[in-house]
Motif scaffolding. Structure first.
Motif, PDB file in Angstrom:
ATOM      1  N   LEU A   1       0.823  -1.206   0.000  1.00 34.93           N
ATOM      2  CA  LEU A   1       0.000   0.000   0.000  1.00 34.93           C
ATOM      3  C   LEU A   1       0.859   1.259   0.000  1.00 34.93           C
ATOM      4  O   LEU A   1       0.516   2.248  -0.661  1.00 34.93           O
ATOM      5  CB  LEU A   1      -0.957  -0.017   1.188  1.00 34.93           C
ATOM      6  N   ILE A   2       1.982   1.240   0.705  1.00 33.80           N
ATOM      7  CA  ILE A   2       2.914   2.373   0.671  1.00 33.80           C
ATOM      8  C   ILE A   2       3.485   2.523  -0.732  1.00 33.80           C
ATOM      9  O   ILE A   2       3.615   3.635  -1.250  1.00 33.80           O
ATOM     10  CB  ILE A   2       4.020   2.218   1.729  1.00 33.80           C
ATOM     11  N   ALA A   3       3.827   1.408  -1.377  1.00 30.26           N
ATOM     12  CA  ALA A   3       4.344   1.458  -2.752  1.00 30.26           C
ATOM     13  C   ALA A   3       3.298   2.066  -3.693  1.00 30.26           C
ATOM     14  O   ALA A   3       3.626   2.896  -4.548  1.00 30.26           O
ATOM     15  CB  ALA A   3       4.745   0.062  -3.229  1.00 30.26           C
ATOM     16  N   ALA A   4       2.042   1.678  -3.541  1.00 29.28           N
ATOM     17  CA  ALA A   4       0.976   2.242  -4.375  1.00 29.28           C
ATOM     18  C   ALA A   4       0.827   3.737  -4.117  1.00 29.28           C
ATOM     19  O   ALA A   4       0.712   4.534  -5.055  1.00 29.28           O
ATOM     20  CB  ALA A   4      -0.345   1.517  -4.120  1.00 29.28           C
ATOM     21  N   ALA A   5       0.853   4.117  -2.849  1.00 29.45           N
ATOM     22  CA  ALA A   5       0.709   5.530  -2.503  1.00 29.45           C
ATOM     23  C   ALA A   5       1.882   6.351  -3.038  1.00 29.45           C
ATOM     24  O   ALA A   5       1.691   7.435  -3.594  1.00 29.45           O
ATOM     25  CB  ALA A   5       0.599   5.696  -0.986  1.00 29.45           C
ATOM     26  N   HIS A   6       3.098   5.824  -2.897  1.00 29.36           N
ATOM     27  CA  HIS A   6       4.273   6.582  -3.340  1.00 29.36           C
ATOM     28  C   HIS A   6       4.303   6.709  -4.861  1.00 29.36           C
ATOM     29  O   HIS A   6       4.537   7.791  -5.399  1.00 29.36           O
ATOM     30  CB  HIS A   6       5.556   5.959  -2.809  1.00 29.36           C
ATOM     31  N   SER A   7       4.044   5.623  -5.563  1.00 35.12           N
ATOM     32  CA  SER A   7       4.070   5.703  -7.034  1.00 35.12           C
ATOM     33  C   SER A   7       2.973   6.621  -7.551  1.00 35.12           C
ATOM     34  O   SER A   7       3.196   7.414  -8.469  1.00 35.12           O
ATOM     35  CB  SER A   7       3.983   4.315  -7.671  1.00 35.12           C
ATOM     36  N   GLY A   8       1.790   6.554  -6.964  1.00 36.89           N
ATOM     37  CA  GLY A   8       0.695   7.416  -7.397  1.00 36.89           C
ATOM     38  C   GLY A   8       0.949   8.887  -7.105  1.00 36.89           C
ATOM     39  O   GLY A   8       0.749   9.749  -7.965  1.00 36.89           O
ATOM     40  N   CYS A   9       1.412   9.183  -5.908  1.00 38.37           N
ATOM     41  CA  CYS A   9       1.676  10.566  -5.508  1.00 38.37           C
ATOM     42  C   CYS A   9       2.802  11.170  -6.339  1.00 38.37           C
ATOM     43  O   CYS A   9       2.678  12.280  -6.867  1.00 38.37           O
ATOM     44  CB  CYS A   9       2.029  10.598  -4.023  1.00 38.37           C
ATOM     45  N   PHE A  10       3.895  10.440  -6.466  1.00 33.22           N
ATOM     46  CA  PHE A  10       5.037  10.913  -7.245  1.00 33.22           C
ATOM     47  C   PHE A  10       4.625  11.198  -8.689  1.00 33.22           C
ATOM     48  O   PHE A  10       4.984  12.223  -9.257  1.00 33.22           O
ATOM     49  CB  PHE A  10       6.172   9.883  -7.217  1.00 33.22           C
ATOM     50  N   THR A  11       3.867  10.290  -9.293  1.00 29.85           N
ATOM     51  CA  THR A  11       3.473  10.441 -10.694  1.00 29.85           C
ATOM     52  C   THR A  11       2.603  11.683 -10.889  1.00 29.85           C
ATOM     53  O   THR A  11       2.782  12.424 -11.857  1.00 29.85           O
ATOM     54  CB  THR A  11       2.763   9.169 -11.190  1.00 29.85           C
ATOM     55  N   MET A  12       1.694  11.929  -9.965  1.00 29.84           N
ATOM     56  CA  MET A  12       0.875  13.141 -10.051  1.00 29.84           C
ATOM     57  C   MET A  12       1.728  14.396  -9.889  1.00 29.84           C
ATOM     58  O   MET A  12       1.543  15.381 -10.607  1.00 29.84           O
ATOM     59  CB  MET A  12      -0.231  13.110  -8.999  1.00 29.84           C
ATOM     60  N   GLN A  13       2.683  14.364  -8.946  1.00 32.29           N
ATOM     61  CA  GLN A  13       3.548  15.522  -8.727  1.00 32.29           C
ATOM     62  C   GLN A  13       4.408  15.786  -9.959  1.00 32.29           C
ATOM     63  O   GLN A  13       4.567  16.926 -10.395  1.00 32.29           O
ATOM     64  CB  GLN A  13       4.442  15.284  -7.504  1.00 32.29           C
ATOM     65  N   LEU A  14       4.962  14.719 -10.547  1.00 29.16           N
ATOM     66  CA  LEU A  14       5.769  14.861 -11.752  1.00 29.16           C
ATOM     67  C   LEU A  14       4.931  15.434 -12.888  1.00 29.16           C
ATOM     68  O   LEU A  14       5.378  16.329 -13.614  1.00 29.16           O
ATOM     69  CB  LEU A  14       6.380  13.523 -12.151  1.00 29.16           C
ATOM     70  N   SER A  15       3.706  14.956 -13.025  1.00 33.95           N
ATOM     71  CA  SER A  15       2.807  15.464 -14.051  1.00 33.95           C
ATOM     72  C   SER A  15       2.570  16.966 -13.866  1.00 33.95           C
ATOM     73  O   SER A  15       2.592  17.732 -14.840  1.00 33.95           O
ATOM     74  CB  SER A  15       1.470  14.708 -13.985  1.00 33.95           C
ATOM     75  N   ALA A  16       2.378  17.381 -12.639  1.00 31.09           N
ATOM     76  CA  ALA A  16       2.155  18.810 -12.372  1.00 31.09           C
ATOM     77  C   ALA A  16       3.376  19.633 -12.785  1.00 31.09           C
ATOM     78  O   ALA A  16       3.238  20.672 -13.445  1.00 31.09           O
ATOM     79  CB  ALA A  16       1.846  19.025 -10.893  1.00 31.09           C
ATOM     80  N   TYR A  17       4.566  19.176 -12.416  1.00 34.11           N
ATOM     81  CA  TYR A  17       5.783  19.933 -12.736  1.00 34.11           C
ATOM     82  C   TYR A  17       6.040  19.994 -14.242  1.00 34.11           C
ATOM     83  O   TYR A  17       6.416  21.040 -14.769  1.00 34.11           O
ATOM     84  CB  TYR A  17       6.994  19.347 -12.024  1.00 34.11           C
ATOM     85  N   ILE A  18       5.848  18.880 -14.932  1.00 32.69           N
ATOM     86  CA  ILE A  18       6.068  18.862 -16.383  1.00 32.69           C
ATOM     87  C   ILE A  18       5.062  19.767 -17.082  1.00 32.69           C
ATOM     88  O   ILE A  18       5.417  20.516 -17.997  1.00 32.69           O
ATOM     89  CB  ILE A  18       6.014  17.416 -16.919  1.00 32.69           C
ATOM     90  N   THR A  19       3.819  19.728 -16.641  1.00 33.53           N
ATOM     91  CA  THR A  19       2.794  20.586 -17.223  1.00 33.53           C
ATOM     92  C   THR A  19       3.103  22.058 -16.958  1.00 33.53           C
ATOM     93  O   THR A  19       2.992  22.895 -17.868  1.00 33.53           O
ATOM     94  CB  THR A  19       1.403  20.218 -16.661  1.00 33.53           C
ATOM     95  N   GLU A  20       3.521  22.382 -15.723  1.00 31.65           N
ATOM     96  CA  GLU A  20       3.895  23.764 -15.389  1.00 31.65           C
ATOM     97  C   GLU A  20       5.060  24.256 -16.248  1.00 31.65           C
ATOM     98  O   GLU A  20       5.151  25.447 -16.556  1.00 31.65           O
ATOM     99  CB  GLU A  20       4.278  23.873 -13.913  1.00 31.65           C
TER     100      GLU A  20
END
Length: 136
Positions: free
Chosen positions: A49-68
Motif C-alpha cells: 500500500l505504501i508502494a501504491a501511494a508513493h508511485s501514485g503521488c510521485f506520478t501526479m507531482q511529476l505530471s504537475a511539474y512537467i505541465t507547469e
C-alpha cells in the motif's frame, strides 16, 4: 484535507487476520495477514500500500511539474519498490517511464528530482505521528 483508513485485526500475529477499509471504499474489508505480508498469502500488506501511494503521488507531482514547465504528457508510468529489512522500511525506489513531447533529457531529470523530493508521500517520514488509543 484529511483522509482515513481503518484496520481491524483479529487473533495473534501469525494466525490472525485483518481487514482494511478506506474512506473512499476503494478498499473495503480487504484482507491482509502475516502470510500476505511476509510470505505468499492472499491479500495486501502495508508495504504494498505504501508502494501504491508513493508511485501514485510521485506520478501526479511529476505530471504537475512537467505541465507547469509547458510540456504535453502522453503518459507517465511509475513502479515503486519498497524494501523492508528487519522490520524497517529502508528504501523506496521509483522506476519511471514517461513519454513527454519536446522535453529534453536534462529538463525531464530535473522535474523527476523535484517531484521525488516534493511529493507528499516522499515527505511522509517527516510527518508528525500521534495516537489515540482505546482499550475495550
Amino acid at each position: 484535507m484529511k483522509r482515513n483508513a481503518t484496520a481491524v485485526w483479529n487473533g495473534s500475529l501469525k494466525e490472525g487476520a485483518g481487514k482494511l477499509t478506506t474512506q473512499s471504499k476503494t478498499l473495503e474489508n480487504t484482507q491482509y495477514s502475516f502470510k500476505s505480508r511476509f510470505e505468499e498469502g492472499v491479500g495486501t500488506n502495508p508495504e504494498e500500500l505504501i508502494a501504491a501511494a508513493h508511485s501514485g503521488c510521485f506520478t501526479m507531482q511529476l505530471s504537475a511539474y512537467i505541465t507547469e514547465a509547458g510540456f504535453e504528457i502522453e503518459n507517465i508510468e511509475t513502479k515503486c519498490d519498497i524494501d523492508l529489512v528487519d522490520g524497517t522500511i529502508v528504501s523506496s525506489h521509483l522506476t519511471v517511464s514517461a513519454k513527454v513531447e519536446g522535453i529534453s533529457e536534462d529538463a525531464f531529470q530535473q522535474e523527476v528530482t523535484k517531484a521525488e523530493k516534493n511529493c507528499p508521500v516522499s515527505k511522509v517520514l517527516n510527518a508528525a505521528i500521534s495516537t489515540t488509543a482505546t482499550l475495550v
